[in-house]
Design an enzyme around this catalytic site. Structure first.
Site, mmCIF file in Angstrom:
data_model
loop_
_atom_site.group_PDB
_atom_site.id
_atom_site.type_symbol
_atom_site.label_atom_id
_atom_site.label_comp_id
_atom_site.label_asym_id
_atom_site.label_seq_id
_atom_site.Cartn_x
_atom_site.Cartn_y
_atom_site.Cartn_z
ATOM 1 N N PHE A 136 0.815 -1.216 0.000
ATOM 2 C CA PHE A 136 0.000 0.000 0.000
ATOM 3 C C PHE A 136 0.847 1.264 0.000
ATOM 4 O O PHE A 136 0.384 2.328 -0.422
ATOM 5 C CB PHE A 136 -0.968 -0.006 1.190
ATOM 6 C CG PHE A 136 -0.392 0.447 2.503
ATOM 7 C CD1 PHE A 136 -0.581 1.748 2.949
ATOM 8 C CD2 PHE A 136 0.320 -0.425 3.322
ATOM 9 C CE1 PHE A 136 -0.071 2.170 4.167
ATOM 10 C CE2 PHE A 136 0.820 -0.017 4.543
ATOM 11 C CZ PHE A 136 0.637 1.288 4.966
ATOM 12 N N LYS A 137 2.107 1.162 0.445
ATOM 13 C CA LYS A 137 2.967 2.348 0.489
ATOM 14 C C LYS A 137 3.191 2.944 -0.902
ATOM 15 O O LYS A 137 3.499 4.130 -1.034
ATOM 16 C CB LYS A 137 4.313 1.996 1.127
ATOM 17 C CG LYS A 137 4.220 1.310 2.488
ATOM 18 C CD LYS A 137 3.721 2.232 3.561
ATOM 19 C CE LYS A 137 3.621 1.534 4.916
ATOM 20 N NZ LYS A 137 4.880 1.285 5.561
ATOM 21 N N ASP A 138 3.043 2.122 -1.950
ATOM 22 C CA ASP A 138 3.248 2.626 -3.314
ATOM 23 C C ASP A 138 2.269 3.748 -3.666
ATOM 24 O O ASP A 138 2.607 4.652 -4.429
ATOM 25 C CB ASP A 138 3.063 1.496 -4.335
ATOM 26 C CG ASP A 138 4.207 0.507 -4.323
ATOM 27 O OD1 ASP A 138 5.365 0.934 -4.169
ATOM 28 O OD2 ASP A 138 3.943 -0.707 -4.472
ATOM 29 N N LEU A 141 3.929 6.778 -2.101
ATOM 30 C CA LEU A 141 5.336 7.046 -2.396
ATOM 31 C C LEU A 141 5.635 7.218 -3.876
ATOM 32 O O LEU A 141 6.623 7.867 -4.234
ATOM 33 C CB LEU A 141 6.209 5.958 -1.779
ATOM 34 C CG LEU A 141 6.367 6.151 -0.264
ATOM 35 C CD1 LEU A 141 6.894 4.905 0.411
ATOM 36 C CD2 LEU A 141 7.285 7.334 0.021
ATOM 37 N N THR A 177 7.792 0.468 3.436
ATOM 38 C CA THR A 177 8.115 1.856 3.092
ATOM 39 C C THR A 177 9.424 1.929 2.317
ATOM 40 O O THR A 177 9.549 2.684 1.353
ATOM 41 C CB THR A 177 8.210 2.725 4.357
ATOM 42 O OG1 THR A 177 6.909 2.912 4.903
ATOM 43 C CG2 THR A 177 8.789 4.099 4.038
#
Length: 554
Positions: A136-138, A141, A177
Site C-alpha cells: 500500500f505504500k506505493d 510514495l 516503506t
C-alpha cells in the site's frame, strides 16, 4: 474573530475554522506549536517540523457539498480533485499537479489502482498492493517521489554544478516503506535516498526488493535494532541542524504530510466503488473502514476523509500483539510497556506477551511491530484542539493550546515511556470516531485459513489482522453495516506466514497461486547494503560521506 471549531456528534465538521472553502490557500502548522504558516512545498521538503512535531493543514477542507459529484471519476481524476483542496494552484498549477498524479498512478498494474473485492456478506477488501512493490505504500510514495522531482526540477532550472539543489532523503522502514520509497526515487536526478531497516526484522522478499536495486542514488542501511530504533535515528538526523544545512534533508516516512494526503484518496474511491457495485448501498450510507495499524498513517488518512465529509460510521484500528494503540483506546493511557516481568529466558512479559528486551514482540505481521506510532501525534493534536475549542476561546488560542498539550504529552512519553490517562473528553472524542482491536498470531493464522477455505482468497498476515478485526466489528455494528477492510500487502511478501497457514491445505501451491513473476530470481541478484551501528551520529556521518562521494562522481 473566527468561530471556534465545532464538531457534530457523528464527527463531521458543522462550521467554524476547521472547515475550509475550496478557494482559500492552504497553509500548514506543526503539531507542537512552534512552526506555522508554511507552504505545501516547505512541509513536503522538510518532512519533520523544526520543533520536532509533524505538519498538518491549518484547516481541513470541507467537501461535504461536493464529494458526491466525484462518484464517477477515475482514480487519477479523483486524486486531482482531493489533492487540489490541500495544494494551492499558486504553488503547483492544476495542469502540473495533474501531470504528477497521472505519472504516479500509471505505474500500477490495474486501471482502478486500488480495486475493491467482495469477500463475504457485507464485507469487502480494498486491495492496495497493485503498485510497483506490491504494498500500500506505493500509493503515496509514487506520488511523493514525483513531487520531489517536480520541486527539484523547478528549483534547479538554469543551474549547474554545485549551484544545483540536491536533496538527501532519509527513511526508516519496518518493511514496505523502504522498497516503495526506493522505487519512487530510484534514478531521479539531484536526489539521494537512504533507507534504514532493522536487521533480521523484515521479510526476505522485502529486504531483497530494497537491496537489489542497482541505481547509484539508492543506499540501504541495515541497523542492529528495531524499527523504533530506526525511526528514532531518523528523527534525530532530521532534527540535527548541521545535517539539515549540509544535506538538505527530506523524509519519505509517513511523518511527511504528502504521504497522508495521497492516502485520503482511496477512502473516497473505495466508497464510490461500493456504491457502484451494490444496489442496496447508496450515496450517503455509512460504512466502516478497518485498517491494520502500526504507525497510524494509513488509518489517519481515513480520519481526514471522514472530516472532509465522507460518511464513515467508524474507523476500526486493528493491531497485532504490539498493541499500544489498542491499549490507549481501552484506557486513555499511551505507554510503551504496560507490565514487565522476567521470563525464564530473560526476556520481558509485556501485557502477557513475551517480548524482547526492547519491548517489541516479533510477530507474523512485522510491519506492525512498532511500539510508538508516530502519526498518532497528528490525531492527538486534533483531539486536543477540539477539547480546547470547547472552552469557547478564539481559534488562535485553541491552536496554541493544542500544540502545547501535544508537546507536553510527547515530552512525557520520551522521558517516562508513557503519558496519560488523557482527559476524559479527549478519550471520548477518540472513541466517537474510532474503535480498536488486538489480534494475536494464532488468530491471524486461523483467519488466513478460514477465508481460504470459504472463498479461496489468500490474505497476507497484516491484512488477516484487519479481517479478524472486521469479523468482530460486524458483531458489534450489526449485519446491515458494510465493512471495507484495507489489504495492505500482497501475500507473497510474507511467504513464511502464508505457508505456515496453508501448507496443509489440499492442492494449495504457493508458487502457482500466490508468487508474482516479479519476485522470481530476486535472490540471485547482487545486493547493495551497509551494516551500521545503532547510533544516529554514525548513521549521519555515513550518509554525509556517501552523499559527498555520490556528488563527486556525478
Amino acid at each position: 474573530m473566527e468561530r471556534p471549531y465545532v464538531m457534530a456528534q457523528n464527527g463531521n465538521v458543522e462550521n467554524g475554522s476547521a472547515a475550509q472553502t475550496h478557494t482559500q490557500s492552504q497553509r500548514y502548522l506543526s503539531t507542537r506549536g512552534e512552526d506555522y504558516g508554511l507552504s505545501f512545498e516547505e512541509v513536503v521538503l522538510k518532512g519533520l517540523a523544526t520543533d520536532g512535531g509533524l505538519y498538518i493543514p491549518e484547516a481541513i477542507p470541507d467537501a461535504s457539498s461536493s464529494w458526491r459529484s466525484w462518484k464517477d471519476l477515475s482514480y487519477p481524476e479523483l486524486a486531482l480533485e482531493i489533492l487540489s483542496l490541500y495544494i494551492s494552484p499558486s504553488e503547483i498549477p492544476r495542469a502540473d499537479l495533474k501531470d504528477v498524479v497521472d505519472r504516479s498512478y500509471s505505474t500500477f498494474r490495474t486501471k482502478d489502482v486500488t480495486p475493491l473485492v467482495h469477500l463475504q456478506d457485507r464485507q469487502y477488501l480494498l486491495e492496495l498492493f497493485h503498485g510497483p512493490t506490491f504494498a500500500f505504500k506505493d500509493v503515496a510514495l509514487q506520488f511523493l517521489g514525483n513531487l520531489f522531482e517536480y520541486f527539484l526540477v523547478r528549483k534547479n532550472k538554469g543551474k549547474t554544478g554545485k549551484d544545483r539543489h540536491h536533496l538527501t532523503v532519509v527513511g526508516a522502514t519496518s518493511g514496505d516503506t523502504g522498497s516503495a520509497a526506493i522505487y519512487g526515487l530510484r534514478g531521479k536526478k539531484d536526489v539521494s535516498v537512504f533507507i534504514m531497516f532493522p536487521k533480521g526484522r523484515v521479510s526476505p522478499i522485502q529486504e531483497l526488493q530494497m537491496t537489489t536495486v542497482p541505481d547509484k542514488n539508492v543506499h540501504n542501511l541495515s541497523i542492529a535494532g528495531t524499527f523504533d530504533d530506526c525511526q528514532d535515528i531518523l528523527k534525530s538526523i532530521l532534527a540535527d541542524g548541521d545535517a539539515n544545512k549540509s544535506l538538505n534533508l527530506g523524509a519519505v516516512n509517513s511523518i511527511n504530510w504528502a504521504r497522508i494526503l495521497a492516502q485520503i484518496v482511496y477512502y473516497f474511491h473505495s466508497y464510490f466503488s461500493l456504491v457502484k457495485s451494490k444496489s442496496d448501498f447508496e450515496l450517503g450510507d455509512r460504512v466502516r473502514f478497518v485498517v491494520p495499524s502500526g504507525n497510524f498513517g494509513d488509518i489517519l488518512a481515513g480520519y481526514f476523509a471522514m472530516r472532509m465529509g465522507l460518511p464513515v460510521d467508524k474507523l476500526v484500528i486493528a493491531t497485532n500483539e504490539n498493541d499500544i494503540l489498542d491499549r490507549f483506546w481501552k484506557s486513555g493511557k499511551y505507554e510503551k510497556k504496560k507490565a514487565q516481568g522476567a521470563d525464564a529466558a530473560g526476556g520481558l512479559v509485556v501485557d502477557g506477551v513475551l517480548a524482547h528486551e526492547d519491548g517489541v514482540k516479533e510477530t507474523l505481521s512485522p510491519a506492525m511491530d512498532i511500539l510508538v506510532s508516530s502519526n498518532f501525534e497528528r490525531l492527538l493534536w486534533f483531539l486536543a484542539y477540539e477539547f480546547a475549542a470547547s472552552a469557547g476561546m478564539d481559534d488562535l488560542w485553541n491552536k496554541k493550546q493544542a500544540g502545547q498539550e501535544v508537546s507536553k504529552w510527547l515530552k512525557e512519553l520520551k522521558t517516562t515511556g508513557s503519558f496519560g490517562p488523557v482527559y476524559q473528553d479527549v478519550l471520548k472524542y477518540a472513541k466517537r470516531d474510532f474503535e480498536s482491536e488486538r489480534v494475536d498470531d494464532t488468530e491471524t493464522i486461523e483467519t488466513i485459513q478460514d477465508l481460504y477455505r470459504k472463498v479461496g482468497y489468500v490474505l497476507d498476515p497484516h491484512t488477516a489482522v484487519g479481517v479478524t478485526a472486521t469479523l468482530r466489528s460486524v458483531s458489534r455494528a450489526g449485519p446491515g453495516v458494510h465493512h471495507i477492510s484495507l489489504s495492505t500487502a500482497h501475500p507473497a511478501k510474507f511467504s513464511g506466514a502464508v505457508d505456515m497457514a496453508l501448507r496443509e491445505e489440499e492442492a494449495f501451491d504457493f508458487e502457482k497461486q500466490v508468487l508474482p513473476t516479479e519476485f522470481i530470481g530476486l535472490d540471485k541478484k547482487e545486493k547493495r547494503v551497509s551494516d551500521v551501528e545503532n547510533d544516529w551520529q554514525k548513521v549521519r556521518d555515513l550518509v554525509k560521506a556517501q552523499v559527498e562521494q555520490e556528488l563527486s562522481e556525478a
